[in-house]
Motif scaffolding. Sequence first.
Motif, PDB file in Angstrom:
ATOM      1  N   VAL A  97       0.832  -1.200   0.000  1.00 54.30           N
ATOM      2  CA  VAL A  97       0.000   0.000   0.000  1.00 54.30           C
ATOM      3  C   VAL A  97       0.873   1.260   0.000  1.00 54.30           C
ATOM      4  N   LEU A  98       1.904   1.277   0.827  1.00 55.39           N
ATOM      5  CA  LEU A  98       2.770   2.450   0.892  1.00 55.39           C
ATOM      6  C   LEU A  98       3.509   2.672  -0.420  1.00 55.39           C
ATOM      7  N   ALA A  99       3.905   1.605  -1.081  1.00 53.63           N
ATOM      8  CA  ALA A  99       4.555   1.735  -2.389  1.00 53.63           C
ATOM      9  C   ALA A  99       3.589   2.369  -3.389  1.00 53.63           C
ATOM     10  N   GLN A 100       2.334   1.973  -3.336  1.00 51.96           N
ATOM     11  CA  GLN A 100       1.320   2.567  -4.211  1.00 51.96           C
ATOM     12  C   GLN A 100       1.129   4.044  -3.899  1.00 51.96           C
ATOM     13  N   ARG A 101       1.136   4.399  -2.612  1.00 51.88           N
ATOM     14  CA  ARG A 101       0.955   5.806  -2.223  1.00 51.88           C
ATOM     15  C   ARG A 101       2.129   6.659  -2.699  1.00 51.88           C
ATOM     16  N   PHE A 102       3.335   6.108  -2.629  1.00 53.77           N
ATOM     17  CA  PHE A 102       4.501   6.816  -3.154  1.00 53.77           C
ATOM     18  C   PHE A 102       4.333   7.064  -4.651  1.00 53.77           C
ATOM     19  N   GLU A 103       3.952   6.031  -5.365  1.00 51.72           N
ATOM     20  CA  GLU A 103       3.795   6.161  -6.814  1.00 51.72           C
ATOM     21  C   GLU A 103       2.718   7.185  -7.148  1.00 51.72           C
ATOM     22  N   GLN A 104       1.612   7.166  -6.426  1.00 50.39           N
ATOM     23  CA  GLN A 104       0.537   8.129  -6.661  1.00 50.39           C
ATOM     24  C   GLN A 104       1.010   9.566  -6.453  1.00 50.39           C
ATOM     25  N   ALA A 105       1.836   9.773  -5.428  1.00 48.94           N
ATOM     26  CA  ALA A 105       2.317  11.125  -5.136  1.00 48.94           C
ATOM     27  C   ALA A 105       3.157  11.661  -6.283  1.00 48.94           C
ATOM     28  N   PHE A 106       4.019  10.842  -6.838  1.00 50.34           N
ATOM     29  CA  PHE A 106       4.886  11.308  -7.926  1.00 50.34           C
ATOM     30  C   PHE A 106       4.115  11.453  -9.230  1.00 50.34           C
ATOM     31  N   ARG A 107       3.161  10.570  -9.491  1.00 52.23           N
ATOM     32  CA  ARG A 107       2.386  10.694 -10.729  1.00 52.23           C
ATOM     33  C   ARG A 107       1.453  11.897 -10.661  1.00 52.23           C
ATOM     34  N   SER A 108       0.964  12.217  -9.472  1.00 55.93           N
ATOM     35  CA  SER A 108       0.147  13.419  -9.319  1.00 55.93           C
ATOM     36  C   SER A 108       0.987  14.675  -9.478  1.00 55.93           C
ATOM     37  N   ALA A 109       2.196  14.665  -8.929  1.00 55.86           N
ATOM     38  CA  ALA A 109       3.064  15.841  -9.014  1.00 55.86           C
ATOM     39  C   ALA A 109       3.421  16.178 -10.450  1.00 55.86           C
ATOM     40  N   VAL A 110       3.574  15.157 -11.269  1.00 59.60           N
ATOM     41  CA  VAL A 110       3.911  15.374 -12.682  1.00 59.60           C
ATOM     42  C   VAL A 110       2.853  16.236 -13.364  1.00 59.60           C
ATOM     43  N   THR A 111       1.599  16.051 -13.022  1.00 58.21           N
ATOM     44  CA  THR A 111       0.518  16.785 -13.691  1.00 58.21           C
ATOM     45  C   THR A 111       0.424  18.241 -13.232  1.00 58.21           C
ATOM     46  N   GLN A 112       1.117  18.583 -12.153  1.00 61.37           N
ATOM     47  CA  GLN A 112       0.984  19.923 -11.573  1.00 61.37           C
ATOM     48  C   GLN A 112       2.028  20.915 -12.057  1.00 61.37           C
ATOM     49  N   VAL A 113       2.964  20.470 -12.864  1.00 56.03           N
ATOM     50  CA  VAL A 113       4.018  21.364 -13.373  1.00 56.03           C
ATOM     51  C   VAL A 113       3.974  21.339 -14.893  1.00 56.03           C
ATOM     52  N   ARG A 114       3.602  22.494 -15.487  1.00 54.19           N
ATOM     53  CA  ARG A 114       3.468  22.580 -16.940  1.00 54.19           C
ATOM     54  C   ARG A 114       4.209  23.799 -17.461  1.00 54.19           C
ATOM     55  N   ASN A 115       4.717  23.694 -18.677  1.00 48.78           N
ATOM     56  CA  ASN A 115       5.349  24.865 -19.288  1.00 48.78           C
ATOM     57  C   ASN A 115       4.315  25.637 -20.105  1.00 48.78           C
ATOM     58  N   ASN A 116       4.781  26.648 -20.846  1.00 53.43           N
ATOM     59  CA  ASN A 116       3.841  27.506 -21.579  1.00 53.43           C
ATOM     60  C   ASN A 116       3.228  26.809 -22.784  1.00 53.43           C
ATOM     61  N   SER A 117       3.680  25.610 -23.088  1.00 58.72           N
ATOM     62  CA  SER A 117       3.062  24.821 -24.162  1.00 58.72           C
ATOM     63  C   SER A 117       2.242  23.664 -23.590  1.00 58.72           C
ATOM     64  N   ASP A 118       1.974  23.748 -22.288  1.00 57.57           N
ATOM     65  CA  ASP A 118       1.180  22.742 -21.584  1.00 57.57           C
ATOM     66  C   ASP A 118       1.855  21.374 -21.569  1.00 57.57           C
ATOM     67  N   GLN A 119       3.169  21.352 -21.685  1.00 56.48           N
ATOM     68  CA  GLN A 119       3.905  20.090 -21.599  1.00 56.48           C
ATOM     69  C   GLN A 119       4.213  19.767 -20.136  1.00 56.48           C
ATOM     70  N   VAL A 120       4.285  18.482 -19.850  1.00 53.02           N
ATOM     71  CA  VAL A 120       4.558  18.036 -18.484  1.00 53.02           C
ATOM     72  C   VAL A 120       5.742  17.070 -18.492  1.00 53.02           C
ATOM     73  N   ALA A 121       6.234  16.803 -17.320  1.00 57.22           N
ATOM     74  CA  ALA A 121       7.310  15.831 -17.169  1.00 57.22           C
ATOM     75  C   ALA A 121       6.752  14.410 -17.221  1.00 57.22           C
ATOM     76  N   SER A 122       7.649  13.442 -17.217  1.00 56.08           N
ATOM     77  CA  SER A 122       7.255  12.040 -17.112  1.00 56.08           C
ATOM     78  C   SER A 122       8.005  11.432 -15.936  1.00 56.08           C
ATOM     79  N   VAL A 123       7.459  10.356 -15.401  1.00 56.57           N
ATOM     80  CA  VAL A 123       8.114   9.717 -14.270  1.00 56.57           C
ATOM     81  C   VAL A 123       8.188   8.216 -14.501  1.00 56.57           C
TER      82      VAL A 123
END
Length: 379
Positions: free
Chosen positions: A258-284
């Motif tokens: 469960v904790l491993a899943q929560r870690f993964e969720q935190a990083f995948r959610s964080a990826v969606t919160q940082v965008r550049n001016n072309s609406d591009q995001v990072a990958s994890v």
Amino acid sequence: MAIPGASGDEALVAAKVREELLAVGVPHEAISHDTAHQRGPIAESTTGNLIVSLLGNRPGARRMLMAHMDTVPICVGARPQLQDGMLVSQDAHTGLGADDRAGVATVLFAATEILAQNMAHGPLTLLFTVQEEIGLKGARHLEVDKLGKPDLAFNWDGGNPAKLTIGAIGGYRMTIDIHGLASHAGVAPERGVSAITVAGIAINDLHQQGLLGKISQDGFEGTSNIGVIQGGNATNVVADHVQLRAEIRSHNEATIEVLAQRFEQAFRSAVTQVRNNSDQVASVEINGDLNYQPFAMSAEVPSVQVASDALTQLGIDPMLAIANGGLDANWLYRHGISVVSLGCGQHNQHMTSEMLDVDQFHTACEVALRIASGKDSGE
């Protein structure tokens, strides 16, 4: 302890063990190595697990005595000195390496004393493992069929010789790679996607959830740690890559999942919160591995009973314990061998203040000799 031998570089330690055993008459053919090191994470690893099979001179159950040969890097170059009944390191910046060279010496003492004194004993297996300190890799990839099917098994590692460790925590390790977009941090920062910012958001999220450090919530008990962060190469460049290495520990395997899943969720959610001016995001990219499963044995397991009897005969009250660190016994248990772990006087392991209590070490040697010879049970 003075012999260098960090994880993956245990060949000199193995050579010393072999030398001592040959000196008391152990046949060359009784000593072998497996190829566990070839399946571990260190490409240039120097040797596999050292396995010794000794015939008994009387009937009895086969007993296995074991310890790990490697130390953590801080102990390489140790210069032990005796100080007020303790062995300590002469160098304030170097650990002692009693974890687990004291264990190796304990097992070696029992075997060589039995042979040198021609004591009666049943069949014995000696196991000296590699790469314990980097996730129990030697025990994990152990060629179990070389052990001779031991009926009883005993592992010497850290702590008081009266402590009998009958269970240990499980450990999960993960590597997290965040790939952002580089850009000039002064001219066009809006065109970049900072991998560092993504990592920071995820770490903060985990912190706010109470999922970093000691964890005790919603029925979950365990620990987690992000211990390594590497990334970026200049202050004037938006960082396009960050790698984090983390671990999760618990005595409950479901909690680890469960904790491993929560870690993964935190990083995948964080990826969606940082965008550049072309609406591009990072990958994890997240790669995880259950290094070792938690386990717990009954106090009625024969190996535990034998160790308890040996201590009691010396006037020592056994103390049963569950470890919050991984042991080679985790993997031996998974391989179908119930191993009880005993201390041999090491304290402050993995620190420059590490020390070996000489009296406790001598007690551990006497316990090991009793177990190896069968004196604990009158075999």
